[in-house]
Design a protein around this motif. Structure first.
Motif, PDB file in Angstrom:
ATOM      1  N   ILE A   1       0.849  -1.243  -0.001  1.00  0.00           N
ATOM      2  CA  ILE A   1      -0.053  -0.059  -0.108  1.00  0.00           C
ATOM      3  C   ILE A   1       1.039   1.328   0.036  1.00  0.00           C
ATOM      4  O   ILE A   1       0.579   2.325  -0.511  1.00  0.00           O
ATOM      5  N   THR A   2       2.043   1.203   0.882  1.00  0.00           N
ATOM      6  CA  THR A   2       2.974   2.415   0.690  1.00  0.00           C
ATOM      7  C   THR A   2       3.340   2.786  -0.682  1.00  0.00           C
ATOM      8  O   THR A   2       3.386   3.872  -1.173  1.00  0.00           O
ATOM      9  N   GLY A   3       3.668   1.843  -1.370  1.00  0.00           N
ATOM     10  CA  GLY A   3       4.583   1.937  -2.653  1.00  0.00           C
ATOM     11  C   GLY A   3       3.587   2.431  -3.723  1.00  0.00           C
ATOM     12  O   GLY A   3       3.488   3.487  -4.449  1.00  0.00           O
TER      13      GLY A   3
ATOM     14  N   LYS B   1       8.455  -7.151  -6.275  1.00  0.00           N
ATOM     15  CA  LYS B   1       9.105  -8.596  -6.126  1.00  0.00           C
ATOM     16  C   LYS B   1       8.260  -9.790  -6.344  1.00  0.00           C
ATOM     17  O   LYS B   1       8.617 -10.776  -6.824  1.00  0.00           O
ATOM     18  N   LYS B   2       7.167  -9.680  -5.714  1.00  0.00           N
ATOM     19  CA  LYS B   2       6.224 -10.989  -5.848  1.00  0.00           C
ATOM     20  C   LYS B   2       4.893 -10.337  -6.639  1.00  0.00           C
ATOM     21  O   LYS B   2       5.124  -9.657  -7.666  1.00  0.00           O
ATOM     22  N   ASP B   3       3.961 -10.311  -5.793  1.00  0.00           N
ATOM     23  CA  ASP B   3       2.699  -9.778  -6.478  1.00  0.00           C
ATOM     24  C   ASP B   3       2.404  -8.479  -5.623  1.00  0.00           C
ATOM     25  O   ASP B   3       2.770  -8.338  -4.601  1.00  0.00           O
TER      26      ASP B   3
ATOM     27  N   ALA C   1       0.749  -6.192  -3.133  1.00  0.00           N
ATOM     28  CA  ALA C   1       0.239  -6.555  -1.855  1.00  0.00           C
ATOM     29  C   ALA C   1       0.602  -7.737  -1.268  1.00  0.00           C
ATOM     30  O   ALA C   1      -0.169  -8.409  -0.096  1.00  0.00           O
ATOM     31  N   SER C   2       1.584  -8.522  -1.662  1.00  0.00           N
ATOM     32  CA  SER C   2       1.969  -9.745  -1.078  1.00  0.00           C
ATOM     33  C   SER C   2       2.776  -9.872   0.040  1.00  0.00           C
ATOM     34  O   SER C   2       2.902 -10.896   0.954  1.00  0.00           O
ATOM     35  N   GLY C   3       3.112  -8.557   0.675  1.00  0.00           N
ATOM     36  CA  GLY C   3       3.744  -8.635   1.988  1.00  0.00           C
ATOM     37  C   GLY C   3       2.687  -8.204   2.759  1.00  0.00           C
ATOM     38  O   GLY C   3       1.706  -8.806   2.888  1.00  0.00           O
ATOM     39  N   THR C   4       2.857  -7.330   3.688  1.00  0.00           N
ATOM     40  CA  THR C   4       2.053  -6.890   4.790  1.00  0.00           C
ATOM     41  C   THR C   4       0.818  -6.554   4.569  1.00  0.00           C
ATOM     42  O   THR C   4      -0.310  -6.615   5.103  1.00  0.00           O
TER      43      THR C   4
ATOM     44  N   THR D   1      -5.453  -6.278   9.830  1.00  0.00           N
ATOM     45  CA  THR D   1      -6.736  -6.433  10.275  1.00  0.00           C
ATOM     46  C   THR D   1      -7.852  -5.968   9.393  1.00  0.00           C
ATOM     47  O   THR D   1      -8.965  -6.306   9.461  1.00  0.00           O
ATOM     48  N   LYS D   2      -7.529  -5.248   8.117  1.00  0.00           N
ATOM     49  CA  LYS D   2      -8.121  -4.832   7.214  1.00  0.00           C
ATOM     50  C   LYS D   2      -9.217  -3.633   7.909  1.00  0.00           C
ATOM     51  O   LYS D   2     -10.265  -3.513   7.309  1.00  0.00           O
ATOM     52  N   LEU D   3      -8.742  -2.710   8.677  1.00  0.00           N
ATOM     53  CA  LEU D   3      -9.231  -1.786   9.221  1.00  0.00           C
ATOM     54  C   LEU D   3      -8.878  -0.395   8.810  1.00  0.00           C
ATOM     55  O   LEU D   3      -7.674  -0.211   8.727  1.00  0.00           O
ATOM     56  N   ILE D   4      -9.701   0.555   8.352  1.00  0.00           N
ATOM     57  CA  ILE D   4      -9.327   1.738   8.159  1.00  0.00           C
ATOM     58  C   ILE D   4      -9.571   2.419   9.418  1.00  0.00           C
ATOM     59  O   ILE D   4     -10.866   2.879   9.833  1.00  0.00           O
TER      60      ILE D   4
ATOM     61  N   TYR E   1       6.497  -9.171  -9.872  1.00  0.00           N
ATOM     62  CA  TYR E   1       7.595 -10.109 -10.425  1.00  0.00           C
ATOM     63  C   TYR E   1       8.709  -9.419 -10.889  1.00  0.00           C
ATOM     64  O   TYR E   1       9.079 -10.083 -11.858  1.00  0.00           O
ATOM     65  N   VAL E   2       8.993  -8.189 -10.342  1.00  0.00           N
ATOM     66  CA  VAL E   2      10.255  -7.479 -10.774  1.00  0.00           C
ATOM     67  C   VAL E   2      10.946  -7.181  -9.602  1.00  0.00           C
ATOM     68  O   VAL E   2      10.515  -6.308  -8.908  1.00  0.00           O
ATOM     69  N   GLU E   3      12.067  -7.841  -9.167  1.00  0.00           N
ATOM     70  CA  GLU E   3      12.651  -7.450  -7.987  1.00  0.00           C
ATOM     71  C   GLU E   3      14.102  -6.611  -8.200  1.00  0.00           C
ATOM     72  O   GLU E   3      14.944  -6.629  -9.200  1.00  0.00           O
TER      73      GLU E   3
ATOM     74  N   GLY F   1       1.446 -11.789   9.245  1.00  0.00           N
ATOM     75  CA  GLY F   1       1.839 -10.625   8.714  1.00  0.00           C
ATOM     76  C   GLY F   1       3.036 -10.042   9.483  1.00  0.00           C
ATOM     77  O   GLY F   1       2.967 -10.301  10.843  1.00  0.00           O
ATOM     78  N   LEU F   2       3.884  -9.205   8.913  1.00  0.00           N
ATOM     79  CA  LEU F   2       5.070  -8.343   9.909  1.00  0.00           C
ATOM     80  C   LEU F   2       4.740  -7.125   9.704  1.00  0.00           C
ATOM     81  O   LEU F   2       4.554  -6.505   8.678  1.00  0.00           O
ATOM     82  N   ARG F   3       4.567  -6.424  10.928  1.00  0.00           N
ATOM     83  CA  ARG F   3       4.718  -4.876  11.082  1.00  0.00           C
ATOM     84  C   ARG F   3       6.030  -4.448  11.040  1.00  0.00           C
ATOM     85  O   ARG F   3       6.773  -4.933  11.851  1.00  0.00           O
TER      86      ARG F   3
ATOM     87  N   LYS G   1       0.749   2.958   8.984  1.00  0.00           N
ATOM     88  CA  LYS G   1      -0.474   2.236   8.904  1.00  0.00           C
ATOM     89  C   LYS G   1      -1.072   2.239   7.502  1.00  0.00           C
ATOM     90  O   LYS G   1      -0.840   3.201   6.680  1.00  0.00           O
ATOM     91  N   LEU G   2      -1.930   1.085   7.347  1.00  0.00           N
ATOM     92  CA  LEU G   2      -2.666   1.042   5.922  1.00  0.00           C
ATOM     93  C   LEU G   2      -3.441   2.264   5.947  1.00  0.00           C
ATOM     94  O   LEU G   2      -3.481   2.957   4.940  1.00  0.00           O
ATOM     95  N   THR G   3      -4.033   2.577   7.036  1.00  0.00           N
ATOM     96  CA  THR G   3      -4.736   3.751   7.107  1.00  0.00           C
ATOM     97  C   THR G   3      -4.327   5.039   6.489  1.00  0.00           C
ATOM     98  O   THR G   3      -4.784   6.051   5.942  1.00  0.00           O
TER      99      THR G   3
END
Ligand code: FAD
Length: 557
Positions: free
Chosen positions: A30-32, A51-53, A55-58, A63-66, A192-194, A339-341, A374-376
């Motif tokens: 989400i940050t990028g 490098k993957k898909d 949103a494949s990281g955190t 918790t999917k809350l804004i 998929y580009v690292e 996931g990892l914070r 945060k995602l928010t």
């Protein structure tokens, strides 16, 4: 063919190789994604590599809350609560189908973290900092009213409750919505580009050596500015850049469990106490309820974060303590995610005590990194980064306007329009025996673009079961508009089916794998590779190993 069609990948890779970009963003969480949209909408020529898909990281494991983060008030992180609290309404306006209002019930129990007066005051400050008005303002409830809102609570220990407003989202969909909208503004995103190494010119970072993990080739991407928005991997890239000095990341693992709704039929979202002094959420969503999260220091592999048996036991014990009639068992857990914070380390503080504020690292050789947050707060984080990039690399000031850029699919005047649209879709699909819950699913995920899914669905209904037809129609849409490259992209990030409807993955995986093989002309080895990766994802979600005894596993679905 749409710009983000999976079939357009070769062109995207060629363009990454041939063009010089104003800004290269590394990391498609989400940050990028937020940075790419902000920068492109302020006139920069932007590329983003993941490098993957996406949103494949955190960014698919939150918790999917804004939310403003009520508990950060206790830590006196006032500026964070004010910023994220205010952002809730902004992000809701940009994607009202995807960021939906969610009332939260905070039960007050004997011996709980907060007493009535502290909760009442805390929620009032929370509303005030975020500028909450009208019916959304917090209400304090007596015991009876709290039990009416949530009859599963323990009447013996319950004293009352606080009732306040938050928003619920789908983190991976919010990320892809930002990627798609960034692309509309001219950004060039590619999964998929690292980024493997940094390219230096006169000692300054002016691009990267990248590896295309699908085409299996290495190439150079030239850029005047490079930002690493790689979340938990930020220090890995700072290390590659030889600029890992000063503040560092402190990774904390968070796990969520998914149980069938009928096993934990909460009438609404609840934020409840855990005996160790923490609090966790129980959130109903369609056919399931999800519960989380844990918050534990993490020292394992960043690329392989797993739910362990201890995490499962911690969460189901917490549920059973607060909702005594439920008595969840490990076997009730259908799915899970971990996931990892990427928090910023502070000496002497545990994971749950650390601030959730974001931090920007500027290396002497010009690499800019951002982590934490945060995602928010993604839009404000993006704004800070793009302000910095414009000033540092282009000596320019251009006003941010992402607070007015509707995310693709979110073209609704308000939430009432979303609900009306949902009814229209429900009406259209009822002839196929699909229910309101399917209309809600389609509109939540694709917003106005549900219209692009439906014609394909109707077509597939001639030859397939209704359930299969829906999956196939979604797959067509995702191939054409959302750069889906692998079955896991589809089942985990685009549709969330692996978390929220794991049975549908089991039922349709063979058909979906066959379609991928045909579409991308996979040889047998490639087909086997992606089939194995899908099985691994299914196992990761539903088979739990003991941390100290990894060979002892519990299969739950
Ligand atoms: P990521 O999503 O991890 O993205 C970084 C990306 O960089 C990854 O996709 C990775 O593959 C990519 N990458 C790494 N190295 C490279 C490389 N060399 N080349 C290319 N790409 C690379 N926030 C909220 O607001 N609300 C919540 O409810 C909430 N709940 C949470 C619950 C949990 C359990 C956790 C862990 C976090 C939660 N958060 C929440 C926080 C939020 O999820 C994160 O702040 C956010 O998702 C971080 O996004 P990111 O883009 O910075 O990192």
């Amino acid at each position: 063919m749409s710009v983000l069609s999976a079939d357009n990948r070769t062109n995207r890779i060629k363009q990454l190789q041939s063009d010089t970009f104003d800004l290269l963003v590394i990391g498609g969480g989400i940050t990028g994604a937020g940075i790419a949209l902000d920068a492109a909408s302020r006139g920069l020529k932007v590329a983003l590599i993941e490098k993957k898909d996406f949103a494949s990281g955190t960014s698919s494991r939150s918790t999917k809350l804004i939310h403003g983060g009520l508990r950060y008030l206790k830590q006196l992180d006032i500026s964070l609560v004010r910023e994220t609290g205010k952002e809730r309404a902004v992000v809701h306006k940009l994607a009202p189908h995807l960021v939906v209002p969610e009332k939260m019930l905070l039960p007050l129990i004997e011996g709980g973290t907060y007493g009535r007066r502290a909760t009442s005051f805390g929620l009032k400050v929370y509303d005030w900092l975020a500028g909450v008005t009208g019916d959304d303002k917090r209400v304090m409830l007596n015991k009876e009213d709290t039990l009416t809102k949530e009859p599963l609570l323990n009447a013996k220990t319950l004293k009352g409750g606080g009732y306040y407003a938050e928003y619920r989202t789908d983190d991976a969909r919010l990320t892809i919505a930002n990627i798609k909208t960034a692309s509309k503004y001219g950004a060039l995103p590619c999964n998929y580009v690292e980024a493997k190494e940094f390219m230096l010119e006169d000692g300054k970072v002016r691009g990267v050596i990248a590896h295309d993990l699908i085409g299996n080739q290495q190439f150079v991407i030239d850029a005047k500015a490079v930002v690493s928005a790689t979340g938990p991997w930020v220090d890995t890239l700072r290390k590659i850049n030889k600029s890992l000095k000063g503040k560092r990341l402190h990774l904390s693992k968070g796990v969520h469990l998914v149980v069938p709704y009928e096993r934990f039929p909460v009438k609404q979202s609840v934020y409840f106490d855990v005996p160790d002094g923490r609090m966790i959420f129980a959130i109903p969503r369609g056919k399931i309820t999800y519960i989380g999260t844990t918050d534990t220091d993490y020292h394992g592999s960043i690329d392989k974060v797993k739910t362990e048996l201890e995490d499962v036991v911690y969460i189901i014990t917490a549920v059973n303590d607060t909702f005594p009639s439920i008595q969840l068992e490990i076997e009730d857990v259908q799915s899970s995610w971990a996931g990892l914070r990427p928090l910023i380390h502070e000496d002497g503080k545990s994971a749950s005590q650390l601030s959730r504020k974001d931090e920007i690292f500027e290396a002497p050789n010009d690499l800019v990194s951002i982590a934490g947050g945060k995602l928010t707060g993604y839009r404000k984080m993006a704004e800070r980064i793009v302000n910095l990039v414009l000033k540092k690399f282009f000596d320019k000031k251009v006003k941010n306007k992402t607070d007015k850029i509707t995310l693709i699919g979110g073209e609704f005047a308000n939430y009432e329009e979303v609900l009306a649209y949902q009814k229209t879709i429900a009406e259209k699909i009822k002839d196929y025996y699909l229910k309101d819950v399917h209309a809600e699913y389609l509109v939540h995920l694709y917003g106005k673009q549900a219209e692009l899914v439906l014609p394909q669905f109707e077509k597939y209904c001639y030859y397939h079961t209704v359930e299969n037809a829906l999956v196939l129609a979604e797959l067509d849409f995702c191939f054409e508009n959302e750069m889906v490259q692998t079955p896991n992209d589809f089942f985990v990030r685009r549709t969330g089916r692996i978390y929220f409807d794991i049975n549908s993955v089991q039922k349709t995986k063979k058909t979906v794998l066959d379609i991928f093989a045909k579409k991308f002309d996979w040889d047998l080895a490639t087909q086997n590779k992606y089939a194995a990766l899908l099985e691994e994802a299914l196992q990761e979600a539903s088979v739990f190993a003991h941390k100290d005894l990894p060979e002892k596993q519990v299969q739950v679905s």
